[in-house]
Design an enzyme around this catalytic site. Sequence first.
Site, short mmCIF file in Angstrom:
data_model
loop_
_atom_site.label_atom_id
_atom_site.label_comp_id
_atom_site.label_asym_id
_atom_site.label_seq_id
_atom_site.Cartn_x
_atom_site.Cartn_y
_atom_site.Cartn_z
N GLY A 16 0.89 -1.13 -0.06
CA GLY A 16 0.08 -0.05 0.05
C GLY A 16 0.93 1.28 -0.10
N THR A 63 1.08 3.54 2.59
CA THR A 63 1.47 4.31 3.85
C THR A 63 2.88 3.39 4.07
OG1 THR A 63 -0.66 4.42 4.77
CG2 THR A 63 1.20 4.45 6.42
N GLY A 86 -0.04 -1.33 6.31
CA GLY A 86 -1.27 -0.57 6.38
C GLY A 86 -2.41 -1.42 6.73
N GLU A 115 -0.29 -10.75 2.73
CA GLU A 115 0.05 -9.87 4.18
C GLU A 115 -0.46 -10.71 5.14
OE1 GLU A 115 -2.76 -6.74 2.86
OE2 GLU A 115 -1.02 -5.39 2.12
N LYS A 119 -8.70 5.95 9.04
CA LYS A 119 -8.64 4.79 9.28
C LYS A 119 -9.31 4.00 10.62
CE LYS A 119 -6.30 4.49 5.29
NZ LYS A 119 -5.34 3.29 4.93
O1 DER Z 1 -4.17 -3.46 0.73
C1 DER Z 1 -3.81 -3.50 1.92
O2 DER Z 1 -4.02 -4.33 2.64
C2 DER Z 1 -3.05 -2.28 2.46
O3 DER Z 1 -2.33 -2.43 3.50
C3 DER Z 1 -3.99 -1.18 2.46
O4 DER Z 1 -5.06 -1.68 3.42
C4 DER Z 1 -3.55 -0.06 2.97
O5 DER Z 1 -3.23 0.98 1.95
P1 DER Z 1 -2.99 2.39 2.14
O6 DER Z 1 -1.53 2.32 3.40
O7 DER Z 1 -2.42 2.89 0.96
O8 DER Z 1 -4.19 3.01 2.61
#
Ligand code: DER
Length: 259
Positions: free
Chosen positions: A31, A33, A94, A115, A133
């Site tokens: 992702g 972050t 993330g 993940e 979030k």
């Molecule tokens: O796809 C995922 O699980 C990523 O970790 C997502 O949940 C977080 O993405 P972001 O950091 O771009 O919001």
Amino acid sequence: ALVESAKKAAAIQAVDEHLLPSHRYIGIGSGSTVVYVVEAIVAKGVDFYKNMVFIPTGSQSKGLIRTAGLTLANLDERPVVNGRPVQLDVCFDGADEVDAELNLIKGGGACLFQEKLVAIAAKTFVAVADYRKQSPRLCTTWKNIPIEVLPLSAPDVLLRLQALGSPAPAVRSGLPSKAGECVTDNGMWIIDAPFPPLLLPSDLTPEVDGLGKGGVWEVSKLADELLRTPGIVEIGLFHGFNGTQAVGLGREGQAQKPV
Ligand code: DER
């Protein structure tokens, strides 16, 4: 700009608080972050990270590690000691939504399967997420649960999800970058399944059992039901992880402790 600075602040705090010089195996999520997490690690200097080995959670994550010049190893390449693959010391990733008990919705980036494999192989899982979030219950701000499925099973899984109370589950499109379905790093499809907000155990009463009446589920009960469905490979519900930490930047600009 506020969101990006919030992500960056959360990433720096997460690395400062949870990455120790003695750590050896580190999981790197997917992702936008987590890009700041890798930057924060590199900023620690080569003497800090030169003996560390970084485990990716998919193609994007692998690219982050390689481009940063960090040592890369795949999940199945960890040493095996006394018949057990060594645990990761920490995993940074993330999240799309984090509830009051640090359950997460993940999979916005379609990387949820690897993940989760990396997350459960780690002693501590650190969800790095900005203030957007944080949510009282999952499926409040992030409406869908991302579900990784074998393409062949998609029609039957869609039917099963509707029977479980999801109003309009749908296979995720690859558009605008790819015609047809989104295909994961594992050659699978993603079904995004909307559900009403997911209850916490503390919400349950004799009348409200969280077993899907009217599509209303308690987190672990829905997770168990989904993971029993043939064709579902993994789900973007992370729950009951011991040692989960969440690091995010509150609206007041101060990094907040776990939600
Ligand atoms: O796809 C995922 O699980 C990523 O970790 C997502 O949940 C977080 O993405 P972001 O950091 O771009 O919001």
